[in-house]
Design a protein around this motif. Structure first.
Motif, PDB file in Angstrom:
ATOM      1  N   TRP A 161       5.563  -0.736  -5.575  1.00  0.00           N
ATOM      2  CA  TRP A 161       4.726   0.437  -5.869  1.00  0.00           C
ATOM      3  C   TRP A 161       3.453   0.405  -5.019  1.00  0.00           C
ATOM      4  CZ3 TRP A 161       4.535   5.168  -7.177  1.00  0.00           C
ATOM      5  CH2 TRP A 161       3.354   5.760  -7.624  1.00  0.00           C
ATOM      6  N   LEU A 162       2.853  -0.772  -4.879  1.00  0.00           N
ATOM      7  CA  LEU A 162       1.665  -0.890  -4.034  1.00  0.00           C
ATOM      8  C   LEU A 162       2.005  -0.577  -2.580  1.00  0.00           C
ATOM      9  CD1 LEU A 162      -0.057  -4.069  -5.527  1.00  0.00           C
ATOM     10  CD2 LEU A 162      -0.692  -1.668  -5.854  1.00  0.00           C
ATOM     11  N   GLN A 163       3.191  -0.987  -2.174  1.00  0.00           N
ATOM     12  CA  GLN A 163       3.646  -0.655  -0.817  1.00  0.00           C
ATOM     13  C   GLN A 163       3.763   0.862  -0.659  1.00  0.00           C
ATOM     14  OE1 GLN A 163       7.850  -1.376   0.391  1.00  0.00           O
ATOM     15  NE2 GLN A 163       6.946  -2.602   2.038  1.00  0.00           N
ATOM     16  N   PHE A 164       4.343   1.520  -1.658  1.00  0.00           N
ATOM     17  CA  PHE A 164       4.464   2.977  -1.600  1.00  0.00           C
ATOM     18  C   PHE A 164       3.079   3.627  -1.472  1.00  0.00           C
ATOM     19  CE2 PHE A 164       4.154   7.044  -3.778  1.00  0.00           C
ATOM     20  CZ  PHE A 164       5.127   7.782  -3.122  1.00  0.00           C
ATOM     21  N   LEU A 165       2.111   3.155  -2.259  1.00  0.00           N
ATOM     22  CA  LEU A 165       0.766   3.718  -2.189  1.00  0.00           C
ATOM     23  C   LEU A 165       0.137   3.500  -0.818  1.00  0.00           C
ATOM     24  CD1 LEU A 165      -0.787   2.774  -5.666  1.00  0.00           C
ATOM     25  CD2 LEU A 165       0.147   4.982  -4.943  1.00  0.00           C
ATOM     26  N   SER A 166       0.395   2.337  -0.219  1.00  0.00           N
ATOM     27  CA  SER A 166      -0.165   2.078   1.108  1.00  0.00           C
ATOM     28  C   SER A 166       0.446   3.015   2.150  1.00  0.00           C
ATOM     29  CB  SER A 166       0.066   0.609   1.509  1.00  0.00           C
ATOM     30  OG  SER A 166       1.428   0.365   1.816  1.00  0.00           O
ATOM     31  N   ILE A 167       1.739   3.310   2.015  1.00  0.00           N
ATOM     32  CA  ILE A 167       2.388   4.251   2.936  1.00  0.00           C
ATOM     33  C   ILE A 167       1.840   5.660   2.709  1.00  0.00           C
ATOM     34  CG2 ILE A 167       4.574   5.293   3.648  1.00  0.00           C
ATOM     35  CD1 ILE A 167       5.938   2.669   2.743  1.00  0.00           C
ATOM     36  N   LEU A 168       1.644   6.025   1.447  1.00  0.00           N
ATOM     37  CA  LEU A 168       1.090   7.337   1.118  1.00  0.00           C
ATOM     38  C   LEU A 168      -0.295   7.505   1.731  1.00  0.00           C
ATOM     39  CD1 LEU A 168       1.124  10.029  -0.447  1.00  0.00           C
ATOM     40  CD2 LEU A 168       0.313   8.767  -2.455  1.00  0.00           C
ATOM     41  N   LYS A 169      -1.125   6.494   1.587  1.00  0.00           N
ATOM     42  CA  LYS A 169      -2.470   6.553   2.160  1.00  0.00           C
ATOM     43  C   LYS A 169      -2.391   6.712   3.674  1.00  0.00           C
ATOM     44  CE  LYS A 169      -6.314   3.594   3.427  1.00  0.00           C
ATOM     45  NZ  LYS A 169      -7.212   4.684   3.726  1.00  0.00           N
ATOM     46  N   TYR A 170      -1.515   5.919   4.299  1.00  0.00           N
ATOM     47  CA  TYR A 170      -1.406   5.975   5.748  1.00  0.00           C
ATOM     48  C   TYR A 170      -0.935   7.354   6.188  1.00  0.00           C
ATOM     49  CZ  TYR A 170      -0.712   4.384  10.490  1.00  0.00           C
ATOM     50  OH  TYR A 170      -0.832   4.244  11.849  1.00  0.00           O
ATOM     51  N   TRP A 171       0.064   7.901   5.502  1.00  0.00           N
ATOM     52  CA  TRP A 171       0.597   9.226   5.835  1.00  0.00           C
ATOM     53  C   TRP A 171      -0.481  10.296   5.691  1.00  0.00           C
ATOM     54  CZ3 TRP A 171       1.116  13.335   2.328  1.00  0.00           C
ATOM     55  CH2 TRP A 171       1.825  14.456   2.805  1.00  0.00           C
ATOM     56  N   MET A 172      -1.311  10.181   4.649  1.00  0.00           N
ATOM     57  CA  MET A 172      -2.375  11.170   4.433  1.00  0.00           C
ATOM     58  C   MET A 172      -3.368  11.188   5.581  1.00  0.00           C
ATOM     59  SD  MET A 172      -3.103  10.600   0.347  1.00  0.00           S
ATOM     60  CE  MET A 172      -4.516  11.734   0.319  1.00  0.00           C
ATOM     61  N   GLU A 173      -3.580  10.037   6.194  1.00  0.00           N
ATOM     62  CA  GLU A 173      -4.578   9.932   7.257  1.00  0.00           C
ATOM     63  C   GLU A 173      -3.972   9.973   8.656  1.00  0.00           C
ATOM     64  OE1 GLU A 173      -6.654   6.329   6.356  1.00  0.00           O
ATOM     65  OE2 GLU A 173      -7.691   7.193   4.624  1.00  0.00           O
ATOM     66  N   ASP A 174      -2.660  10.024   8.724  1.00  0.00           N
ATOM     67  CA  ASP A 174      -1.959   9.990  10.013  1.00  0.00           C
ATOM     68  C   ASP A 174      -2.186  11.290  10.786  1.00  0.00           C
ATOM     69  OD1 ASP A 174      -0.323   9.451  12.137  1.00  0.00           O
ATOM     70  OD2 ASP A 174       1.530   9.268  10.976  1.00  0.00           O
ATOM     71  N   THR A 175      -2.620  11.163  12.029  1.00  0.00           N
ATOM     72  CA  THR A 175      -2.843  12.341  12.880  1.00  0.00           C
ATOM     73  C   THR A 175      -1.900  12.341  14.091  1.00  0.00           C
ATOM     74  OG1 THR A 175      -4.611  11.183  14.089  1.00  0.00           O
ATOM     75  CG2 THR A 175      -5.274  12.546  12.208  1.00  0.00           C
TER      76      THR A 175
END
Length: 224
Positions: A161-175
């Motif tokens: 779940w923490l891994q999923f959140l880290s991917i979500l955060k990265y995706w949100m900031e990905d340009t």
């Protein structure tokens, strides 16, 4: 009391109308009554599917999850994949769906000033996700002690779940173009996590660490 000439709506239509409103106005409707009246449907029809706007928003993430699982299960190859491949496929599929709804997802997760309140919108998704990973991820070490086995499972599942959140955060900031860096992040994150839990970690963990260092990933923060 039903309005004259009111339209019939289903769950998908209500979500579409709600999405259009918040993205155009930058805020929620003042009330379910106002939302229904302005879209010419009966207020009671909203409550057939959602108890509140907050539940609609939380359910949106859960619906994305179930749609991703549905897509995966339609693939004849998916059942033959190992655990790492299944997790990678899930992440790729989920974030492809999220990208198709990116404006709304970013609105939902950036709406509140407090990150904890944003994470509360993922509460239903978290339950769905943990049920899913229990069917995919095995206990790292076979030990004939139920409490230790339960503890191992809890650590592995919560770690996912923490891994999923880290991917979500990265995706949100990905340009990056087509969010290609998120794809790389998923690949390296999954490989490193499986090496760390199930295999010798050295190469992939160092590789993932170099990628994180390069991208300067901070702590999870939904404001982007």
């Amino acid at each position: 009391m039903a309005k004259k000439n009111s339209i019939k709506v289903d769950k998908e239509k209500i979500v579409t109308l709600y999405t259009d409103f918040v993205l155009a106005q930058g805020k929620r409707p003042h009330s379910v009554y106002e939302f229904a009246r302005n879209n010419n449907f009966d207020e009671v029809d909203f409550y057939k599917f959602f108890a509140s706007f907050e539940i609609l928003e939380s359910q949106f993430f859960s619906d994305m999850f179930h749609y991703a699982i549905e897509m995966l299960e339609k693939s004849p190859d998916y059942k033959t994949y190992n655990a790492a491949q299944k997790m990678s496929c899930f992440y790729f599929t989920f974030f492809e769906i999220a990208t198709a709804n990116r404006s709304f997802v970013l609105y939902l997760l950036n709406q509140d000033q407090l990150p904890l309140r944003s994470l509360m919108k993922l509460k239903i998704l978290r339950k769905d996700f943990l049920i899913f990973v229990k069917t995919v991820l095995e206990t790292p070490y076979k030990i004939d002690h139920q409490k230790i086995t339960d503890l191992q499972n809890r650590v592995v599942h919560e770690g996912a779940w923490l891994q999923f959140l880290s991917i979500l955060k990265y995706w949100m900031e990905d340009t990056s173009v087509r969010f290609e860096k998120t794809d790389v992040f998923i690949e390296k994150s999954v490989k490193a996590s499986f090496d760390m839990v199930y295999n010798v970690p050295i190469e992939s963990i160092l590789d993932f660490g170099k990628f994180i260092w390069k991208e300067k990933l901070g702590t999870f923060n939904t404001k982007g």
